[in-house]
Design an enzyme around this catalytic site. Structure first.
Site, PDB file in Angstrom:
ATOM      1  N   LYS A   1      -5.365   8.392   7.474  1.00  0.00           N
ATOM      2  CA  LYS A   1      -4.017   8.663   7.870  1.00  0.00           C
ATOM      3  C   LYS A   1      -3.220  10.005   6.878  1.00  0.00           C
ATOM      4  O   LYS A   1      -2.539  10.524   7.458  1.00  0.00           O
ATOM      5  CB  LYS A   1      -3.298   7.238   7.154  1.00  0.00           C
ATOM      6  CG  LYS A   1      -3.721   6.167   8.089  1.00  0.00           C
ATOM      7  CD  LYS A   1      -2.842   4.942   7.648  1.00  0.00           C
ATOM      8  CE  LYS A   1      -2.888   4.717   5.830  1.00  0.00           C
ATOM      9  NZ  LYS A   1      -4.213   4.303   5.624  1.00  0.00           N
TER      10      LYS A   1
ATOM     11  N   ARG B   1     -10.880  10.015  -6.710  1.00  0.00           N
ATOM     12  CA  ARG B   1      -9.745   8.980  -6.922  1.00  0.00           C
ATOM     13  C   ARG B   1     -10.417   7.844  -7.631  1.00  0.00           C
ATOM     14  O   ARG B   1     -11.474   7.351  -7.241  1.00  0.00           O
ATOM     15  CB  ARG B   1      -9.083   8.510  -5.869  1.00  0.00           C
ATOM     16  CG  ARG B   1      -7.942   9.492  -5.470  1.00  0.00           C
ATOM     17  CD  ARG B   1      -7.338   9.162  -4.181  1.00  0.00           C
ATOM     18  NE  ARG B   1      -7.150   7.663  -3.892  1.00  0.00           N
ATOM     19  CZ  ARG B   1      -6.393   7.229  -2.724  1.00  0.00           C
ATOM     20  NH1 ARG B   1      -6.032   8.043  -1.732  1.00  0.00           N
ATOM     21  NH2 ARG B   1      -6.154   6.053  -2.502  1.00  0.00           N
TER      22      ARG B   1
ATOM     23  N   ARG C   1     -14.850  10.998  -0.354  1.00  0.00           N
ATOM     24  CA  ARG C   1     -13.730  11.809  -0.530  1.00  0.00           C
ATOM     25  C   ARG C   1     -13.561  12.364  -2.035  1.00  0.00           C
ATOM     26  O   ARG C   1     -13.970  11.684  -2.831  1.00  0.00           O
ATOM     27  CB  ARG C   1     -12.602  10.904  -0.289  1.00  0.00           C
ATOM     28  CG  ARG C   1     -11.078  11.378  -0.516  1.00  0.00           C
ATOM     29  CD  ARG C   1      -9.998  10.569   0.036  1.00  0.00           C
ATOM     30  NE  ARG C   1      -9.947   9.488  -0.401  1.00  0.00           N
ATOM     31  CZ  ARG C   1      -8.797   8.839   0.060  1.00  0.00           C
ATOM     32  NH1 ARG C   1      -8.141   8.948   0.969  1.00  0.00           N
ATOM     33  NH2 ARG C   1      -8.648   7.430  -0.487  1.00  0.00           N
TER      34      ARG C   1
ATOM     35  N   ARG D   1      -9.820  -2.991  -1.645  1.00  0.00           N
ATOM     36  CA  ARG D   1      -8.750  -2.524  -1.007  1.00  0.00           C
ATOM     37  C   ARG D   1      -8.873  -2.891   0.366  1.00  0.00           C
ATOM     38  O   ARG D   1      -7.711  -3.250   1.302  1.00  0.00           O
ATOM     39  CB  ARG D   1      -8.772  -0.997  -0.895  1.00  0.00           C
ATOM     40  CG  ARG D   1      -8.361  -0.364  -2.201  1.00  0.00           C
ATOM     41  CD  ARG D   1      -8.465   1.102  -2.602  1.00  0.00           C
ATOM     42  NE  ARG D   1      -8.253   2.060  -1.788  1.00  0.00           N
ATOM     43  CZ  ARG D   1      -9.045   3.077  -1.514  1.00  0.00           C
ATOM     44  NH1 ARG D   1      -9.956   3.258  -2.078  1.00  0.00           N
ATOM     45  NH2 ARG D   1      -8.479   4.152  -0.620  1.00  0.00           N
TER      46      ARG D   1
ATOM     47  N   ARG E   1       3.263  -2.173   3.859  1.00  0.00           N
ATOM     48  CA  ARG E   1       1.918  -2.652   3.762  1.00  0.00           C
ATOM     49  C   ARG E   1       1.913  -4.070   3.659  1.00  0.00           C
ATOM     50  O   ARG E   1       0.844  -4.747   3.369  1.00  0.00           O
ATOM     51  CB  ARG E   1       1.360  -1.901   2.422  1.00  0.00           C
ATOM     52  CG  ARG E   1       0.069  -1.239   2.525  1.00  0.00           C
ATOM     53  CD  ARG E   1      -0.137  -0.702   1.130  1.00  0.00           C
ATOM     54  NE  ARG E   1      -1.466  -0.082   0.954  1.00  0.00           N
ATOM     55  CZ  ARG E   1      -1.810   1.206   0.905  1.00  0.00           C
ATOM     56  NH1 ARG E   1      -0.582   1.919   1.249  1.00  0.00           N
ATOM     57  NH2 ARG E   1      -2.883   1.575   0.961  1.00  0.00           N
TER      58      ARG E   1
HETATM   59  P1  ADP Z   1      -5.069   4.353   0.841  1.00  0.00           P
HETATM   60  O1  ADP Z   1      -4.535   4.167   2.141  1.00  0.00           O
HETATM   61  O2  ADP Z   1      -6.335   5.328   0.878  1.00  0.00           O
HETATM   62  O3  ADP Z   1      -5.792   2.965   0.437  1.00  0.00           O
HETATM   63  P2  ADP Z   1      -2.680   5.086  -0.517  1.00  0.00           P
HETATM   64  O4  ADP Z   1      -2.922   6.446  -1.211  1.00  0.00           O
HETATM   65  O5  ADP Z   1      -1.914   4.891   0.394  1.00  0.00           O
HETATM   66  O6  ADP Z   1      -4.498   4.692  -0.323  1.00  0.00           O
HETATM   67  O7  ADP Z   1      -2.440   4.090  -1.597  1.00  0.00           O
HETATM   68  C1  ADP Z   1      -3.024   3.792  -2.897  1.00  0.00           C
HETATM   69  C2  ADP Z   1      -2.683   2.623  -3.586  1.00  0.00           C
HETATM   70  O8  ADP Z   1      -1.076   2.801  -3.999  1.00  0.00           O
HETATM   71  C3  ADP Z   1      -2.725   1.336  -3.057  1.00  0.00           C
HETATM   72  O9  ADP Z   1      -4.149   0.941  -3.220  1.00  0.00           O
HETATM   73  C4  ADP Z   1      -1.693   0.534  -3.549  1.00  0.00           C
HETATM   74  O10 ADP Z   1      -2.344   0.138  -4.983  1.00  0.00           O
HETATM   75  C5  ADP Z   1      -0.876   1.386  -3.889  1.00  0.00           C
HETATM   76  N1  ADP Z   1       0.368   1.518  -2.761  1.00  0.00           N
HETATM   77  C6  ADP Z   1       0.604   2.570  -1.962  1.00  0.00           C
HETATM   78  N2  ADP Z   1       1.474   2.068  -0.919  1.00  0.00           N
HETATM   79  C7  ADP Z   1       1.843   0.860  -1.237  1.00  0.00           C
HETATM   80  C8  ADP Z   1       2.734  -0.116  -0.730  1.00  0.00           C
HETATM   81  N3  ADP Z   1       3.441   0.096   0.324  1.00  0.00           N
HETATM   82  N4  ADP Z   1       2.677  -1.343  -1.347  1.00  0.00           N
HETATM   83  C9  ADP Z   1       2.150  -1.653  -2.496  1.00  0.00           C
HETATM   84  N5  ADP Z   1       1.183  -0.691  -3.017  1.00  0.00           N
HETATM   85  C10 ADP Z   1       1.113   0.371  -2.504  1.00  0.00           C
END
Ligand code: ADP
Length: 208
Positions: A13, A155, A122, A166, A88
């Site tokens: 994404k 990361r 990554r 995740r 999410r």
């Molecule tokens: P990815 O999609 O690769 O898992 P992101 O960079 O989008 O990673 O998000 C990393 C982390 O940030 C998530 O695992 C969570 O802990 C937190 N996070 C991001 N967006 C949200 C959200 N909308 N609600 C709750 N936690 C979030």
């Protein structure tokens, strides 16, 4: 254009959003990036969410929603945006409905093995967050960002244990959003296999 990028972690994404933001001239709003910025700057929010992110758990809805509301109120988001990583959860999606109208939710689909390969290989630039992959998109000089020369890091949530968590959190909390947006008639499924350019082409066609 108001877009939501849905899909499991590792579907790409962020990479596609990076291309799309320039092509469509709208900001890329990534909640993960916003949280990581707070962690780097050691703000009180950053201190609060650091462990949650490292474990691959979700930040509480109230905290996330507050942060997104503030970001969407900024000037550059008035003509549209790409929301990546938000909503999410169903409560986040319901709150978003009250704040703004969404034109299209893109559901990036990727097989599990590909996700694990993408996430474990990554690497990201320490400051800018620019995304690389050891195999699929290696930097010109190992361990250094092509643009800035800053070090590339893994990361903390790209370790195997956090990746597995995740994916589970995604299945339980986020996957239900696919039906939520499908029932509103705004969902488009996008195959997230192939090169970023190919995936972006599919995205553009789906939106048009
Ligand atoms: P990815 O999609 O690769 O898992 P992101 O960079 O989008 O990673 O998000 C990393 C982390 O940030 C998530 O695992 C969570 O802990 C937190 N996070 C991001 N967006 C949200 C959200 N909308 N609600 C709750 N936690 C979030």
């Amino acid at each position: 254009m108001r877009l939501i990028f849905l899909g499991p972690p590792g579907a790409g994404k962020g990479t596609i959003a990076d291309i799309a933001k320039d092509a469509f001239s709208i900001p890329h709003i990534s909640t993960g990036d916003l949280f990581r910025m707070h962690i780097r700057s050691e703000t009180s929010l950053g201190k609060r969410v650091k462990q949650i992110l490292a474990a691959g758990d979700l930040v509480p809805d109230s905290v996330t929603i507050e942060m997104v509301k503030e970001r969407l109120a900024e000037d550059d988001a008035s003509a549209g945006f790409i929301l990546d990583g938000f909503p999410r959860t169903i409560p986040q999606a319901e709150t978003l409905e009250k704040i703004t109208h969404i034109d299209c939710a893109l559901n990036f689909e990727a097989p599990r093995e590909m996700i694990i390969k993408r996430l474990s290989g990554r690497r990201v630039a320490k400051q800018s967050g620019r995304i690389y992959h050891l195999e699929y998109n290696p930097p010109k000089v190992p361990g250094k960002c092509d643009l800035t020369g800053e070090p590339l890091i893994q990361r903390p949530d790209d370790t195997e244990e956090a990746i597995v968590n995740r994916l589970e959190v995604y299945q339980q909390q986020t996957a239900p959003l696919i039906d939520f947006y499908r029932s509103k008639g705004v969902l488009k499924d996008i195959s997230a296999t192939g090169t970023p350019e190919e995936i972006f082409q599919r995205t553009r066609e789906a939106i048009e």
